[in-house]
Design an enzyme around this catalytic site. Structure first.
Site, PDB file in Angstrom:
ATOM      1  CG  PHE A 142      33.909  32.249  81.114  1.00 35.12           C
ATOM      2  CD1 PHE A 142      33.958  31.111  80.426  1.00 35.12           C
ATOM      3  CD2 PHE A 142      34.730  31.840  82.601  1.00 35.12           C
ATOM      4  CE1 PHE A 142      34.241  29.846  80.651  1.00 35.12           C
ATOM      5  CE2 PHE A 142      34.921  30.769  82.862  1.00 35.12           C
ATOM      6  CZ  PHE A 142      34.768  29.441  82.223  1.00 35.12           C
ATOM      7  CG  ASP A 227      31.827  36.762  87.481  1.00 31.04           C
ATOM      8  OD1 ASP A 227      32.981  36.736  88.107  1.00 31.04           O
ATOM      9  OD2 ASP A 227      31.460  35.588  86.761  1.00 31.04           O
ATOM     10  CE  LYS A 256      39.302  32.654  87.284  1.00 28.29           C
ATOM     11  NZ  LYS A 256      40.160  31.288  87.053  1.00 28.29           N
TER      12      LYS A 256
END
Length: 409
Positions: A142, A227, A256
């Site tokens: 993702f 990532d 985040k």
């Protein structure tokens, strides 16, 4: 016996107003929250919840942390935005500090964006600058929902409504070194990997896989991009998850927890050769690197360091996993993950029902898969707070199991 929490008419009315005023991409929100303090949040009915999701690994310092509040408040009174025709001390110091904790060599650089998807879009452009159009991602990946990042994402239900997507992307089975080796060739510009796949169900890549990817990409002349959007900034018990294996990527993407709740993303390039690939005018952002976001980044990085939250995440996460497994509950298959990013794997598809049962008992958790509960609490969460959840877990699973059986056809 814990008193169960049920939404009031006021809360239900607010949720109805939400439905009447928003595009429905997020479905029905679970609660209307008003404020938080540390690892706690409160809803409009005055009910308190232990936030074990942390805004999906975003609220790294919890809610209302004094260092973050002070930094953002001070910066808001000075300058929120100046455009990237100029820079600020906050932007410079945030980039320097980020490179320092990343262990980046001389000549490395930071591109600040607004989100994780934007950071990955920057990585796609970096890969394009190699002159090689191919990108290799893995199953379970993702990487975001913008159209470029979506092409890297593996989940068919996310991709199908928006195809055709960016061409040249190949997905290979995660953890299969031979498949990765076969997929990477002279047309490959980038391999992109999450060291620990959060959205796939908190699934770690097998030990040694990241090192194999480093070898394969180096031999092929391709970039290795990690990532770290969900795993970065201390979440897994290291500053960045790739550091657990001692692997240095060509670039990493962050978001985040980087801003502790303030929207910010970043692409970090390692070494002058990679940093120099994108030149003036080849990429940009209006809001990225603004002083408000960069002040938040600086406050987060300094607080994580000064409060030794990387070490706390490692120890508290390990203790949490051991305590859950020590329950001996037959509905718990295992606890996987690292640090304070954990997946409680269930033997039945009870995750969604467990989330509802947990919320009624004052805990916020996440059903990241039908049989996996995801925990990503603030790094300031205490052992005592985590213990209250572990102690309540059997009753939560009892209620979830009963609800699941009742709903079965």
């Amino acid at each position: 016996m814990t008193e169960l929490r049920h939404p009031s008419q006021e809360q239900q009315a607010l949720l109805e107003r939400y439905r009447g005023s928003h595009v429905g991409v997020f479905g029905q929100p679970g609660l209307v929250l008003t404020h938080g303090d540390g690892a706690w949040v409160w809803d409009v009915d005055g009910h308190r919840y232990l936030d074990l999701l942390g805004g999906i690994a975003v609220n790294l310092l919890g809610h209302g942390h004094p260092e973050l509040v002070a930094a953002v408040s001070k910066q808001a009174g000075e300058a929120v935005h100046v455009s990237n025709f100029f820079t600020t001390t906050a932007q410079i110091e945030a980039a320097e500090t980020l490179l320092e904790v990343a262990g980046a060599p001389e000549g490395s650089g930071v591109f600040f964006a607004n989100s994780g998807a934007e950071a990955n879009e920057a990585a796609i452009k970096l890969a394009r600058k190699t002159g090689r159009p191919g990108i290799v991602s893995v199953s379970g990946a993702f990487h975001g929902r913008t159209t470029g990042a979506l092409a890297l994402t593996h989940k068919e239900s996310h991709r199908a409504p928006f195809e055709p997507l960016l061409p040249g992307v190949t997905h290979v089975p995660a953890g299969d070194v031979a498949a990765l080796e076969a997929a990477v060739g002279p047309d490959t510009g980038m391999v992109i990997l999450e060291p620990l796949q959060g959205e796939a169900g908190v699934v770690p890549l097998p030990e040694g896989y990241l090192a194999a990817a480093r070898r394969i990409t180096t031999e092929a002349g391709a970039l290795l991009v990690v990532d770290e959007i969900q795993t970065g900034v201390g979440r897994t018990g290291a500053w960045f998850a790739h550091q657990h294996e001692g692997v240095r990527p060509d670039a990493m993407t962050l978001a985040k927890g980087l801003g502790g709740g303030v929207p910010v993303g970043a692409m970090v390039t390692f070494g002058p050769e990679v940093t120099g690939m994108l030149t003036a005018g080849q990429h940009g952002t209006t809001f990225g690197g603004n002083p408000l976001a960069c002040s938040a980044v600086l406050a987060v990085l300094r607080t994580v360091h000064e409060k030794r939250l990387v070490e706390h995440a490692r120890a508290a996460g390990q203790r949490l996993a051991e305590r859950v497994e020590a329950l001996g509950d037959p509905r718990v298959a295992q606890v996987r993950g690292a640090g304070l990013l954990r997946g409680i794997v269930l033997t039945e598809p009870l995750a969604a029902a467990a989330v509802a049962a947990a919320r009624e008992r004052g805990f916020i958790i996440n059903p990241v898969a039908p049989d996996v509960i995801r925990l990503a609490p603030p790094l300031v969460v205490t052992d005592d707070q985590l213990d209250t959840f572990v102690d309540a877990l059997p009753a939560i699973l009892d209620a979830a199991q009963a609800a699941h059986q009742e709903a079965a056809p």
